[in-house]
Design an enzyme around this catalytic site. Structure first.
Site, PDB file in Angstrom:
ATOM      1  N   TYR A  37       0.706  -1.244   0.084  1.00  0.00           N
ATOM      2  CA  TYR A  37      -0.220  -0.011   0.050  1.00  0.00           C
ATOM      3  C   TYR A  37       0.744   1.361   0.041  1.00  0.00           C
ATOM      4  O   TYR A  37       0.528   2.171   0.856  1.00  0.00           O
ATOM      5  CB  TYR A  37      -0.918  -0.232   1.149  1.00  0.00           C
ATOM      6  CG  TYR A  37      -1.653  -1.193   1.254  1.00  0.00           C
ATOM      7  CD1 TYR A  37      -2.849  -1.501   0.235  1.00  0.00           C
ATOM      8  CD2 TYR A  37      -1.683  -2.199   2.369  1.00  0.00           C
ATOM      9  CE1 TYR A  37      -3.477  -2.692   0.453  1.00  0.00           C
ATOM     10  CE2 TYR A  37      -2.388  -3.174   2.349  1.00  0.00           C
ATOM     11  CZ  TYR A  37      -3.277  -3.433   1.519  1.00  0.00           C
ATOM     12  OH  TYR A  37      -4.160  -4.625   1.630  1.00  0.00           O
ATOM     13  N   HIS A  38       1.995   1.272  -0.980  1.00  0.00           N
ATOM     14  CA  HIS A  38       2.740   2.440  -1.218  1.00  0.00           C
ATOM     15  C   HIS A  38       2.845   2.924  -2.252  1.00  0.00           C
ATOM     16  O   HIS A  38       3.785   3.125  -3.015  1.00  0.00           O
ATOM     17  CB  HIS A  38       4.168   2.265  -0.591  1.00  0.00           C
ATOM     18  CG  HIS A  38       4.264   1.792   1.070  1.00  0.00           C
ATOM     19  ND1 HIS A  38       5.365   1.137   1.478  1.00  0.00           N
ATOM     20  CD2 HIS A  38       3.392   2.091   1.982  1.00  0.00           C
ATOM     21  CE1 HIS A  38       5.204   0.825   2.625  1.00  0.00           C
ATOM     22  NE2 HIS A  38       3.979   1.521   3.058  1.00  0.00           N
TER      23      HIS A  38
END
Length: 538
Positions: A474-475
């Site tokens: 989730y980056h």
């Protein structure tokens, strides 16, 4: 000034958007802050240990297209949909990345003025660090950064195992060197999450100059004039799918809706690749590579069962859950104050003088980030090392599915499309397997179950394991890339959209290469830098 006219309009109240809004209000400007999600007023937003619950409930359910290099799997890349954005739903780890990351922005990507020395003051400006106060850290910023009061024994065991591998212990991954192992600093204060909504935005929430609208979906940016002489004048939005409203910006429109939301708004406004816009029925206005350069950090969960029942498995059920909740409510202490991802490591797996692999330690078996339905829930006590290579070379693209603002974007992630990425992720897995061979973990581990019965030097089997199990951490970033030329970037070095005066993008989508580590601190820095650039241009 009418109720629909403001000095600035900000589309997105996430990690960067709340920072910008606060700084503009402090400077005496009027601001309309539009957020597609709801208010962050649930108790679960305050409790650090409920990160999984709040993340599942308050996020955009983004999914990739089937990934041909990953056994045609679709992957979840959810993003925060709530005031505070990612800072209201994430793991609260405070990591900036490496000095080399930002120097690369300057030296390799041509982003003059974005070197480490340029951005360090803005990192320091965000933080009130409770224990670190040297030249790398701030002490008076809005966001409390400090040490977790609760530390699980399994996290300590993982740290000891990394020390036995030869890594130095560190209490500062954001100082002179990122390399080492230890406990992460977090944006938690007195047992509660410190999101940008609860810090930056809360400081100015009572201002009559600030209008915050939740459930507000931005349809597009209004752009007036010809292609050669255009300017942003405002936005069109709706509340809960209701009547369409036009709001005007006297000075600027700032798009801060993240790696997926920001390119979506630009594309819906006619800014982007012309062929794609025409294919979904949108009249092109400005030709820019919007949605290109998409990339993300991926990781794999290396899971091992433990000989004894020593993890936090089932601590969220029955009497245990009640006990932990009461302790948090009465004393703001105990397990519920933990962000679960309490510790980790940054490792130079190639021996080149710069970490390229990150560990996150979990005191339980990890399968939270899997595609829904892909794997069964864990039903045993265990420990996990989430491991991943930090600098992906693969590049994908974010596109519109249609001209309907309510539709989610299409994410052609192209994960592992660059051959070096597979090789690097295999080496990352091997590094985690080495950690499980150290005495500290070997004493307590019953069996490594993922990867199951694969030798550390069996490259082909490890490649298969990576393709079948790799997932996002989730980056995401890069889709409104920072740069000097409109041929290969979307925003200039002042974050202004090329060719569209009075329009900026300020969030993680501007990263030419996502820095090495967790990204909330990076987003706040970009918000601070963006606010400074905006106010300097008045």
């Amino acid at each position: 000034m009418s109720a629909t006219e403001y000095d600035y309009i900000i589309a997105g109240a996430g990690s960067a958007g709340c920072v910008i809004a606060a700084r503009l209000i402090e400077a005496g400007q009027s601001v309309l802050l539009l957020e597609a999600g709801e208010k962050d007023d649930s108790l679960f937003h305050k409790i650090p240990a409920t990160v999984v619950k709040v993340f599942q409930q308050k996020s955009w359910p983004y999914m990739t297209l089937p990934q041909i290099h990953c056994d045609n799997r679709e992957m979840l890349i959810a993003q925060g949909k709530v005031l505070g954005g990612g800072s209201s739903v994430n793991g609260m780890i405070y990591i900036r990345g490496q000095k080399q990351d930002y120097d690369d922005w300057h030296n390799i990507w041509g982003c003059n003025g974005w070197s480490y020395d340029d951005v360090l003051p803005y990192f320091r400006k965000t933080e009130a660090n409770e224990s670190l106060g040297d030249q790398y850290h701030g002490e008076t910023g809005p966001v409390h950064i400090g040490e977790n009061r609760y530390r699980h024994p399994l996290t300590q065991t993982c740290i000891r195992a990394c020390e036995q591998m030869g890594l130095p212990y560190t209490n500062d991954f954001n100082g002179a060197s990122q390399e080492g192992t230890g406990f992460y600093q977090t944006n938690i204060k007195n047992g509660e999450r410190q999101s940008t909504s609860q810090t930056y935005l809360k400081q100015v929430a009572g201002s009559q100059q600030l209008t915050i609208l939740t459930h507000a979906l931005v349809h597009k940016v209004n752009i007036e004039g010809s292609a050669d002489n255009s300017r942003a004048t405002g936005v069109v939005y709706s509340i809960k799918g209701g009547v369409v409203v036009t709001a005007s910006a006297r000075k600027e429109v700032i798009v801060s809706s993240g790696t997926f939301g920001s390119p979506k708004i630009l594309l819906l406004s006619g800014i982007g690749p012309s062929a794609h816009l025409i294919s979904v029925g949108i009249q092109p206005r400005i030709e820019l590579p919007v949605g290109k350069n998409f990339h993300d950090h991926q990781h794999l969960s290396i899971n091992a069962t433990t000989k004894d029942n020593i993890s936090i498995y089932e601590e969220d059920k029955g009497a245990s859950a009640i006990k932990h909740m009461l302790q948090w409510m009465w004393t703001r202490s105990g397990l519920m104050t933990s962000n679960i991802l309490e510790g980790g490591a940054f490792i130079d797996s190639e021996g080149v003088g710069r970490p390229d692999v990150q560990f996150h330690f979990l005191p339980l078996l990890d399968n939270f980030d899997n595609t829904p339905g892909e794997k069964p829930e864990a039903e045993a006590h265990g420990v996990s090392i989430k491991v991943g290579h930090l600098r992906s070379k693969s590049r994908g693209e974010v596109r519109l599915k249609s001209s309907n603002p309510a539709d989610l974007v299409e994410i052609d992630a192209q994960i592992l499309s660059h051959p070096d990425d597979l090789k690097n992720q295999v080496r990352a897995v091997q590094t985690a397997l080495k950690a499980f061979e150290q005495p500290a973990l070997k004493r307590i581990v019953k069996r490594v179950i993922e990867p199951d019965n694969i030798a550390i030097d069996d490259i082909k089997s490890l490649e298969t394991f990576v393709r079948q199990n790799i997932k996002t951490v989730y980056h995401p970033g890069g889709t409104c890339k920072l740069g000097q030329s409109p041929l290969d970037s979307v925003v200039d070095l002042q974050l202004r959209v090329h060719g569209v005066p009075n329009l900026r993008v300020v969030d993680m989508s501007i990263c030419p290469q996502v820095p090495s580590g967790n990204t909330n601190a990076v987003a706040m820095m970009i918000g601070e830098r963006g606010a400074d650039l905006i106010l300097s241009a008045q």
